[in-house]
Motif scaffolding. Structure first.
Motif, short mmCIF file in Angstrom:
data_model
loop_
_atom_site.label_atom_id
_atom_site.label_comp_id
_atom_site.label_asym_id
_atom_site.label_seq_id
_atom_site.Cartn_x
_atom_site.Cartn_y
_atom_site.Cartn_z
N GLY A 192 -24.06 50.12 38.63
CA GLY A 192 -24.54 49.42 39.82
C GLY A 192 -23.80 48.11 40.03
N LEU A 193 -23.58 47.38 38.93
CA LEU A 193 -22.79 46.15 39.01
C LEU A 193 -21.40 46.43 39.57
N LEU A 194 -20.79 47.50 39.09
CA LEU A 194 -19.43 47.83 39.50
C LEU A 194 -19.37 48.16 40.99
N LEU A 195 -20.31 48.96 41.46
CA LEU A 195 -20.34 49.31 42.88
C LEU A 195 -20.55 48.07 43.74
N ALA A 196 -21.47 47.21 43.34
CA ALA A 196 -21.72 45.99 44.09
C ALA A 196 -20.49 45.09 44.10
N SER A 197 -19.80 44.99 42.98
CA SER A 197 -18.61 44.15 42.89
C SER A 197 -17.47 44.69 43.75
N VAL A 198 -17.32 46.01 43.77
CA VAL A 198 -16.28 46.61 44.59
C VAL A 198 -16.51 46.30 46.07
N LEU A 199 -17.74 46.44 46.53
CA LEU A 199 -18.04 46.16 47.93
C LEU A 199 -17.90 44.68 48.25
N TYR A 200 -18.37 43.83 47.34
CA TYR A 200 -18.35 42.40 47.61
C TYR A 200 -16.93 41.83 47.53
N SER A 201 -16.08 42.40 46.70
CA SER A 201 -14.71 41.91 46.54
C SER A 201 -13.71 42.63 47.44
N LEU A 202 -14.17 43.55 48.26
CA LEU A 202 -13.27 44.34 49.10
C LEU A 202 -12.32 43.48 49.93
N PRO A 203 -12.79 42.46 50.67
CA PRO A 203 -11.84 41.68 51.48
C PRO A 203 -10.85 40.88 50.65
N PHE A 204 -11.21 40.51 49.44
CA PHE A 204 -10.29 39.74 48.60
C PHE A 204 -9.11 40.59 48.13
N ALA A 205 -9.25 41.90 48.20
CA ALA A 205 -8.14 42.79 47.89
C ALA A 205 -7.44 43.26 49.16
N VAL A 206 -8.21 43.71 50.14
CA VAL A 206 -7.62 44.34 51.32
C VAL A 206 -6.84 43.34 52.17
N GLN A 207 -7.35 42.14 52.36
CA GLN A 207 -6.66 41.19 53.23
C GLN A 207 -5.30 40.76 52.67
N PRO A 208 -5.17 40.41 51.38
CA PRO A 208 -3.82 40.14 50.86
C PRO A 208 -2.92 41.37 50.88
N PHE A 209 -3.49 42.54 50.58
CA PHE A 209 -2.70 43.77 50.64
C PHE A 209 -2.16 43.98 52.05
N THR A 210 -3.03 43.81 53.05
CA THR A 210 -2.63 44.03 54.44
C THR A 210 -1.52 43.07 54.85
N ALA A 211 -1.67 41.80 54.49
CA ALA A 211 -0.64 40.81 54.84
C ALA A 211 0.70 41.16 54.19
N ALA A 212 0.66 41.61 52.94
CA ALA A 212 1.90 41.97 52.24
C ALA A 212 2.55 43.22 52.86
N LEU A 213 1.74 44.22 53.16
CA LEU A 213 2.28 45.46 53.74
C LEU A 213 2.79 45.24 55.15
N ALA A 214 2.10 44.38 55.90
CA ALA A 214 2.54 44.10 57.28
C ALA A 214 3.87 43.35 57.31
#
Length: 225
Positions: free
Chosen positions: A89-111
Motif C-alpha cells: 500500500g505504501l508503494l502504490l501511494a508513493s508511486v501515485l504521489y511521486s508521479l509528477p516528479f518523474a514524468v515532468q523531468p522525463f517529458t522535458a528531457a524527451l521533448a
C-alpha cells in the motif's frame, strides 16, 4: 537514529523509482510527442499530486483500496492481507504521489531531443521502439537520470500520504519522516535530530547532483550543436 525506518524509506524510494521509470517513460514520451488537442487534461492529471494535499490523496486511496472496496477485496483474497497498512500500500501511494516528479523531468528531457533525428531513424526503417531505445533515450539520458534522482529523494521524505495509507507500524510501514515525527512527539529530540540530519545531508547531495547534471547539459550544449 531509527535505522529500520531509514532502511524502509530507502527500500520504498528504490522501488518507487524503478516502477516510475517503467511507467513514467511511456507517459512522458507520449506527452512530449503527442499533438492531441486535449493532451492538457492528461498533463493536469499527472501534475495533480503537486497541488493535491497528501491527506486527500491518502483518503481516496483508503476508500478505493480498503477491505470494503472490490479492488481491496480482490487484493486481500490474493495476498492474504489488506493493501492499506502494508508495504504494498505504501508503494502504490508513493508511486501515485511521486508521479509528477518523474514524468515532468522525463517529458522535458524527451521533448528536447531533435525531432529530425527521430524522423531520420524512422526513414531508415528502424522501428519506433528501437528508435526510442537507440536514439531518444541516449540523447535524453541526463534528464531521465535527474528525474529518477528527484523521484527517489521525494519518496524518501514523504509523510502525509504514507501515514494515511500505511499508518505507523514499526518495521513494516514506519518511514524515516514518521519516525522523526514520533521522536518529536515523545520529546526525544536527540533521536529526531540524528534521523533528520541524515535526510538533510541526503537531500543536499541529491540537489547538488541534480543541478550539476543540469549545468553540465547547458554548458555542453553549444559544443554539441
Amino acid at each position: 537514529m531509527d535505522q529500520a525506518a531509514i532502511l524502509l524509506s530507502l527500500r520504498l524510494a528504490a522501488w518507487t523509482t524503478l516502477i516510475l521509470l517503467g511507467v513514467g517513460l511511456p507517459i512522458a514520451w507520449w506527452l512530449a510527442s503527442s499533438r492531441w488537442r486535449w493532451k492538457f487534461l492528461v498533463e493536469a492529471v499527472v501534475a495533480l499530486p503537486l497541488v493535491l494535499p497528501p491527506t486527500v490523496l491518502g483518503f481516496y486511496l483508503l476508500r478505493v483500496l480498503g477491505p470494503r472496496s472490490p479492488l481491496g477485496q480482490v487484493f486481500e483474497s490474493l495476498a492474504g492481507h489488506t493493501l492499506p497498512f502494508s508495504f504494498q500500500g505504501l508503494l502504490l501511494a508513493s508511486v501515485l504521489y511521486s508521479l509528477p516528479f518523474a514524468v515532468q523531468p522525463f517529458t522535458a528531457a524527451l521533448a528536447g531531443v531533435d525531432r529530425r533525428l527521430v524522423e531520420a531513424s524512422w526513414c531508415l526503417g528502424v522501428s519506433r521502439f528501437q528508435t526510442f531505445v537507440r536514439v531518444v533515450l541516449p540523447l535524453s539520458a541526463t534528464g531521465v537520470l535527474s528525474g529518477m534522482v528527484l523521484t527517489f529523494a521525494h519518496t524518501l521524505g514523504e509523510f502525509g500520504v504514507v501515514l494515511m495509507v500505511g499508518g505507523n507500524l514499526e518495521g513494516r510501514t514506519r518511514t524515516a519522516s514518521i519516525s522523526i515525527y514520533d521522536s518529536v512527539q515523545a520529546l526525544d529530540y536527540a533521536s529526531a535530530s540524528r534521523t533528520a540530519l541524515v535526510l538533510l545531508v541526503f537531500s543536499f547531495v541529491v540537489l547538488a547532483f541534480t543541478y550539476g547534471l543540469q549545468r553540465r547539459v547547458w554548458t555542453s550544449w553549444p559544443a554539441r550543436s
